[in-house]
Write an enzyme that holds these catalytic residues in place. Sequence first.
Site, PDB file in Angstrom:
ATOM      1  N   TRP A   1       0.808  -1.220   0.000  1.00  0.00           N
ATOM      2  CA  TRP A   1       0.000   0.000   0.000  1.00  0.00           C
ATOM      3  C   TRP A   1       0.840   1.269   0.000  1.00  0.00           C
ATOM      4  O   TRP A   1       0.478   2.267  -0.632  1.00  0.00           O
ATOM      5  CB  TRP A   1      -1.027   0.002   1.137  1.00  0.00           C
ATOM      6  CG  TRP A   1      -2.156  -0.932   0.829  1.00  0.00           C
ATOM      7  CD1 TRP A   1      -2.474  -2.094   1.480  1.00  0.00           C
ATOM      8  CD2 TRP A   1      -3.111  -0.820  -0.254  1.00  0.00           C
ATOM      9  NE1 TRP A   1      -3.557  -2.695   0.873  1.00  0.00           N
ATOM     10  CE2 TRP A   1      -3.967  -1.943  -0.185  1.00  0.00           C
ATOM     11  CE3 TRP A   1      -3.313   0.113  -1.262  1.00  0.00           C
ATOM     12  CZ2 TRP A   1      -5.010  -2.152  -1.094  1.00  0.00           C
ATOM     13  CZ3 TRP A   1      -4.353  -0.094  -2.175  1.00  0.00           C
ATOM     14  CH2 TRP A   1      -5.195  -1.218  -2.075  1.00  0.00           C
TER      15      TRP A   1
ATOM     16  N   ASP B   1      -1.547   6.534   6.499  1.00  0.00           N
ATOM     17  CA  ASP B   1      -2.645   5.689   6.019  1.00  0.00           C
ATOM     18  C   ASP B   1      -2.910   4.647   7.102  1.00  0.00           C
ATOM     19  O   ASP B   1      -2.135   3.726   7.285  1.00  0.00           O
ATOM     20  CB  ASP B   1      -2.220   5.028   4.700  1.00  0.00           C
ATOM     21  CG  ASP B   1      -3.284   4.091   4.140  1.00  0.00           C
ATOM     22  OD1 ASP B   1      -4.322   3.885   4.806  1.00  0.00           O
ATOM     23  OD2 ASP B   1      -3.062   3.558   3.035  1.00  0.00           O
TER      24      ASP B   1
ATOM     25  N   LYS C   1     -12.323  -1.646   6.286  1.00  0.00           N
ATOM     26  CA  LYS C   1     -11.551  -2.564   7.112  1.00  0.00           C
ATOM     27  C   LYS C   1     -12.117  -2.610   8.534  1.00  0.00           C
ATOM     28  O   LYS C   1     -12.245  -3.658   9.117  1.00  0.00           O
ATOM     29  CB  LYS C   1     -10.065  -2.163   7.141  1.00  0.00           C
ATOM     30  CG  LYS C   1      -9.455  -1.883   5.766  1.00  0.00           C
ATOM     31  CD  LYS C   1      -9.240  -3.135   4.918  1.00  0.00           C
ATOM     32  CE  LYS C   1      -9.129  -2.841   3.433  1.00  0.00           C
ATOM     33  NZ  LYS C   1      -7.884  -2.221   3.002  1.00  0.00           N
TER      34      LYS C   1
END
Length: 362
Positions: A102, A173, A197
């Site tokens: 990511w 993040d 999530k």
Amino acid sequence: MTTLYNFGAGPGMLPPQILQQASMALVDWQGSGLSILELNHRSDAFRQLLADAEQNLRELLTIPKHYHILFLAGGASAQFAMVPLNLLGQQLEADYIQTGYWSKQAIREARRYAKINIAGESRPHEPMTVVPTPQEWILSPNAAYVHYTANETVDGLEFHQAPLFEQIPVVTDMTSNFLSAAVDIERFGLIYAGAQKNIGPAGMTVVIVRDDLLTRAHPLTPTLYRYQSQVEQHSCINTPPIFNCYVAGLMFAWVKAQGGINAMAQKNESNAKKIYAVIDASQGFYRNTLHPSCRSRSNIVFHLPTAHLEQEFLIQVKAAGLVNLAGHRSHGGIRASLYNAMPTTGVDVLVQFLRQFLQQKG
Ligand SMILES: *Cc1c(COP(=O)(O)O)cnc(C)c1O
């Protein structure tokens, strides 16, 4: 229906009572006779819903007044562009920490807007991988901000300590470990987290941004993607993702009712420990090569000795009611994601399965 435990990395598991409540609200929201999907976003009722969600989140994470909370349409990936568009200001450079899948996505997008310095990288530190600690980051004097991925969902790496820098805004993040443990908000200039999530349905992202960072947006930044405009309009410049905001509000209230962030953190920590303990005691049958100092509590990744055994594992584990345990398509292997909604009983069933499979095949 048999009980299934969803170990998927995202969209992640949600508490059954929230799914039930949300499904009833689809038909009749709070006895209004209207579906939550029909709720007018300019109504007092929606304004109140959003204000309550924000207030609960503020309490959960002890978010100070000089931080704004935004509920924005678009996934976490939209922030890969919004962050540089909004925070570069006059500067032409930004620092990024590269630790896995990511962070690489974030870096690739940011390179469209600025010179990106890799200020730290995870190291395949034989025999274990480690993340660069903030003390090791090499920050450049011309960088507008430093960005890192607090939890690498695919790679199973997590920073267990937030960096503390005064000289540069820290952007993170937190998509896959948001609300999983306490954070010192004041160490950050900006935090973002995609909802699917730990917060609810995909397609919305929570952004927490410090007040002094609002005035740096590039003039060509679209209005919807300017943090300042969204702050001024309370995330309602246009029709916001109403259902996502509603479910996020339910989740924040649920976390509070479970005892808050510290209760979540304790549960997550002890559940992750149980799984890592089986991996470590398996004498290399289950293989995780990440240093314990940076193993993720949210996403536990491991391999079995052969791809064939991994396939067999996935078939059998699914038959036991434990689903979505396949690793990310880029990495293969197995991944068990333990978000807030995963009950300890689900983890206990998985631990038992891991022991049995090892006994049979090890
Ligand atoms: C899932 C995830 C993303 C991407 O989220 P989208 O909503 O699909 O854009 C970004 N960062 C991290 C850390 C993630 O886990």
